[in-house]
Write a protein that holds these residues in place. Structure first.
Motif, PDB file in Angstrom:
ATOM      1  N   TYR A  56      31.774  40.066  49.918  1.00  0.00           N
ATOM      2  CA  TYR A  56      31.693  39.133  48.797  1.00  0.00           C
ATOM      3  C   TYR A  56      32.520  37.885  49.089  1.00  0.00           C
ATOM      4  CZ  TYR A  56      33.086  37.137  44.287  1.00  0.00           C
ATOM      5  OH  TYR A  56      33.389  36.274  43.264  1.00  0.00           O
ATOM      6  N   TYR A  97      31.148  34.112  49.424  1.00  0.00           N
ATOM      7  CA  TYR A  97      31.719  33.108  48.520  1.00  0.00           C
ATOM      8  C   TYR A  97      32.204  31.889  49.298  1.00  0.00           C
ATOM      9  CZ  TYR A  97      34.478  31.267  44.642  1.00  0.00           C
ATOM     10  OH  TYR A  97      34.988  30.469  43.650  1.00  0.00           O
ATOM     11  N   ASP A 142      29.124  37.735  41.975  1.00  0.00           N
ATOM     12  CA  ASP A 142      30.062  36.803  41.346  1.00  0.00           C
ATOM     13  C   ASP A 142      29.986  36.858  39.829  1.00  0.00           C
ATOM     14  OD1 ASP A 142      32.125  34.812  41.879  1.00  0.00           O
ATOM     15  OD2 ASP A 142      30.750  33.407  40.917  1.00  0.00           O
ATOM     16  N   VAL A 193      33.703  37.549  38.496  1.00  0.00           N
ATOM     17  CA  VAL A 193      34.372  36.492  37.734  1.00  0.00           C
ATOM     18  C   VAL A 193      34.977  37.047  36.449  1.00  0.00           C
ATOM     19  CG1 VAL A 193      32.405  35.624  36.381  1.00  0.00           C
ATOM     20  CG2 VAL A 193      34.186  34.053  37.151  1.00  0.00           C
TER      21      VAL A 193
END
Length: 147
Positions: free
Chosen positions: A38, A42, A107, A111
Motif C-alpha cells: 500500500y 501510495y 486508501d 485514511v
C-alpha cells in the motif's frame, strides 16, 4: 540499568507504531494489499516513474525489501517497470490501472485510521506531536552516531 523502565519512551513509540501498522494491515487487506505494498502504491501515485532506490527511501524500507515488494506488485499487474530512456540500468516504476484501483480501495479504508488519529488531537496538538517526533528522531540519530 542506567534508566528506569518508566522513563524509557522507546517502548511507547514502538507500541504506537505497531498499533498503527496492525490497524492499517486490517484496513488494506480487503484490497489484497499489505502495508508495504500500500505504501509503495501510495508513493508511486504521487511520483510516477520513480526508481526502486528512491521508492525504498520514501517508504522507509531497505532496497532489498523494496525489490521484493515491487516483484510481487509486478507479478500481480499492479505496477509496470520499464527501462529509463537514458539510464538503461534504472527501471522506472508506474502504477497500472489495476494498481490505481487497488490503491484507491485500500486508501479509502486506511485514511480512516489516519483520520481517527487526527480527530483525537487538536490542530495544535498534531503540530506539537510532529515536532516532538521530529526531535525524537534527531535525538536518536545523534545518540546512534555516538555509539
Amino acid at each position: 540499568m542506567g534508566m528506569p523502565a518508566e522513563e524509557r519512551l522507546g517502548l511507547d513509540i514502538k507500541r504506537a507504531e505497531q498499533e498503527l501498522i496492525a490497524a492499517k494491515q486490517i484496513a488494506v487487506r480487503p484490497a489484497g494489499l499489505t502495508v508495504p505494498q500500500y505504501a509503495t502504491l501510495y508513493v508511486l501515485a504521487a511520483n510516477p516513474g520513480i526508481s526502486a532506490a528512491a521508492l525504498a527511501r520514501a517508504c522507509l524500507v531497505t532496497p532489498q525489501a523494496m525489490t521484493v515488494v515491487l516483484k510481487n506488485l509486478d507479478v500481480r499487474g499492479l505496477v509496470k517497470r520499464t527501462p529509463h530512456p537514458w539510464h538503461r540500468n534504472v527501471l522506472e516504476t508506474q502504477l497500472t490501472d489495476a494498481g490505481r484501483i487497488a490503491l484507491e480501495a485500500a486508501d479509502e479504508r486506511a485514511v480512516r485510521i489516519e483520520q481517527a488519529i487526527a480527530d483525537e488531537l487538536t490542530t495544535e496538538e498534531r503540530d506539537t506531536l510532529r515536532s516532538l517526533l521530529s526531535r525524537c528522531g534527531a535525538a536518536i540519530e545523534r545518540a546512534s552516531t555516538q555509539l
